[in-house]
Design a protein around this motif. Structure first.
Motif, mmCIF file in Angstrom:
data_model
loop_
_atom_site.group_PDB
_atom_site.id
_atom_site.type_symbol
_atom_site.label_atom_id
_atom_site.label_comp_id
_atom_site.label_asym_id
_atom_site.label_seq_id
_atom_site.Cartn_x
_atom_site.Cartn_y
_atom_site.Cartn_z
ATOM 1 N N THR A 36 2.028 1.393 1.965
ATOM 2 C CA THR A 36 1.676 -0.008 1.741
ATOM 3 C C THR A 36 2.781 -0.656 0.922
ATOM 4 N N ARG A 38 4.548 -4.524 -0.494
ATOM 5 C CA ARG A 38 4.293 -5.929 -0.787
ATOM 6 C C ARG A 38 5.533 -6.750 -0.438
ATOM 7 N N THR A 40 7.142 -10.608 -0.862
ATOM 8 C CA THR A 40 7.066 -11.932 -1.460
ATOM 9 C C THR A 40 7.938 -12.896 -0.664
ATOM 10 N N ASN A 55 4.249 -13.082 8.143
ATOM 11 C CA ASN A 55 3.000 -12.543 8.679
ATOM 12 C C ASN A 55 3.217 -11.869 10.029
ATOM 13 N N ALA A 58 4.644 -8.447 9.383
ATOM 14 C CA ALA A 58 3.605 -7.542 8.883
ATOM 15 C C ALA A 58 2.658 -7.103 9.999
ATOM 16 N N ASP A 59 2.248 -8.042 10.840
ATOM 17 C CA ASP A 59 1.342 -7.714 11.942
ATOM 18 C C ASP A 59 1.994 -6.755 12.936
ATOM 19 N N LYS A 62 2.159 -3.241 11.401
ATOM 20 C CA LYS A 62 0.824 -2.632 11.347
ATOM 21 C C LYS A 62 0.381 -2.158 12.727
ATOM 22 N N THR A 70 1.460 -0.725 6.270
ATOM 23 C CA THR A 70 0.948 -2.080 6.080
ATOM 24 C C THR A 70 1.799 -2.831 5.070
ATOM 25 N N GLN A 72 1.661 -6.297 2.727
ATOM 26 C CA GLN A 72 0.877 -7.393 2.178
ATOM 27 C C GLN A 72 1.811 -8.565 1.886
ATOM 28 N N VAL A 73 1.501 -9.734 2.443
ATOM 29 C CA VAL A 73 2.382 -10.905 2.342
ATOM 30 C C VAL A 73 1.862 -11.871 1.273
ATOM 31 N N PHE A 74 2.768 -12.300 0.400
ATOM 32 C CA PHE A 74 2.437 -13.237 -0.672
ATOM 33 C C PHE A 74 3.344 -14.461 -0.581
#
Length: 367
Positions: A36, A38, A40, A55, A58-59, A62, A70, A72-74
């Motif tokens: 996993t 992250r 930014t 996104n 990320a998709d 995954k 995975t 995680q998008v911020f």
């Protein structure tokens, strides 16, 4: 072969297959670890095409790993401010960022060449340069900073921005307060503009109050959302400072090197897909947005030849100065310059001739 011998051989073969299956499972598990990360972004969520590229990456990752990798998008500001995204990656605060290289020219002007420089490459040329050695050169520059990067988006040539008054001559720029940063800001200074660095959310009120006289942003699709045409009706083109600005996925170099080769390839494929999609999305959306802006009162104006020539001269002076100060800038700039000379030679033979003919048909209503 008698029945007993056959059964013994079958049992031996079955045991071998079971052993192979047992051995294969851990090997596959080792190659496909659960990870996993992250990410930014340097962009707010309301810029859906630019922010959406993260996104999409990320998709894709995954889906390609059945959820074992995975991301995680911020959005900008949720972990660090947008202009500190690459720094957060380099120091290990996050594993990955989606950002523009030229945001970091304060560290070295060579960062600009990862995104766009005034009077530089257009979008197709930018991608071609990346594919034929440019990405390797960028990563050679980034490696000492514990960064690795892959192209992950391009807006195409942007608009020259919104002005509260007409710009007919170079003298009309003198004393102008304009929201514009980076190398373009340095070049604008040479022709009399006072550059201002203002966050996206503060630009509209600054224009409305007259705190600034002009702003550049992206292009019709994004500009329309921000309503600039309501407070600065003159919409100039082109953005000579951003002929084909690239966005990148930045990775922490140690984290990138620690990934299985399969995950590296999956990430590279995801970035390449996002790179193509962003440009296609802007090409598809900008025309409609531009027509709507004009219908709502925006006045389209080209920069005059005088303004373009003066700014071009200032840009060449700036690059000569930066090449003396930064060996990395000179190396990357010289490579792009050589590429650009041949690229425009080819472009004017076929691409430009075809596009010009078709544009004439469009203007004559013959399409």
């Amino acid at each position: 072969m008698d029945r007993r011998r056959f059964l013994r051989q079958a049992a031996t073969a079955g045991a071998g297959a079971a052993t192979a299956a047992t051995l294969a499972a851990p090997a596959i598990a080792q190659e496909q670890p659960q990870i996993t990360w992250r990410l930014t972004s340097s962009f707010p969520k309301n810029l859906d095409i630019i922010f959406g590229a993260a996104n999409e990456i990320a998709d894709s990752v995954k889906n390609a790993t059945d959820g074992r990798f995975t991301i995680q998008v911020f959005a900008a500001g949720e972990i660090v401010p947008g202009l500190q995204a690459a720094d957060a990656v380099a120091n290990g605060t996050v594993e990955m960022a989606h950002t523009c290289s030229y945001y970091y020219i304060g560290q070295d002007p060579a960062f600009a060449l990862g995104t766009a420089i005034p009077f530089g490459l257009n979008a197709r040329m930018t991608n071609a340069w990346f594919e034929t050695g440019g990405t390797d050169m960028i990563n050679e520059f980034l490696a000492p900073r514990n960064l690795y990067a892959l192209p992950a988006g391009n807006s195409g040539t942007q608009m020259g921005g919104w002005f509260r008054k007409e710009i007919n001559t170079i003298d009309d720029l003198k004393g102008l307060k304009m929201r514009i940063a980076g190398l373009a800001g340095q070049i604008m200074t040479k022709v009399g503009v006072t550059p201002q660095q203002i966050a996206a959310g503060d630009v509209y009120p600054a224009l409305e109050k007259g705190t600034i006289d002009a702003t550049e942003f992206v292009g019709p699709y994004d500009d329309q959302k921000l309503g600039f045409h309501k407070v600065a009706k003159y919409y100039y083109y082109p953005a000579w400072w951003e002929g084909g600005p690239a966005m990148h996925a930045f990775f922490n170099l140690d984290k990138w090197n620690g990934l299985p080769k399969s995950y590296q390839q999956i990430l590279a494929n995801a970035c390449a897909s996002a790179n193509n999609k962003m440009l296609a999305n802007y090409d598809a959306q900008n025309a409609t947005a531009l027509k709507q802006l004009v219908a709502e009162g925006a006045i389209l104006k080209p920069f005059s030849q005088e303004v373009m020539e003066a700014c071009y001269k200032a840009a060449m002076e700036t690059y000569a100065e930066l090449s003396e100060k930064s060996p990395d800038f000179k190396k990357l700039y010289d490579s792009q310059l050589a590429f650009k000379k041949d690229a425009y030679l080819w472009a004017q033979v076929a691409e430009y001739s075809f596009d010009t003919f078709m544009m004439i048909q469009q203007r004559n209503g013959a399409l």
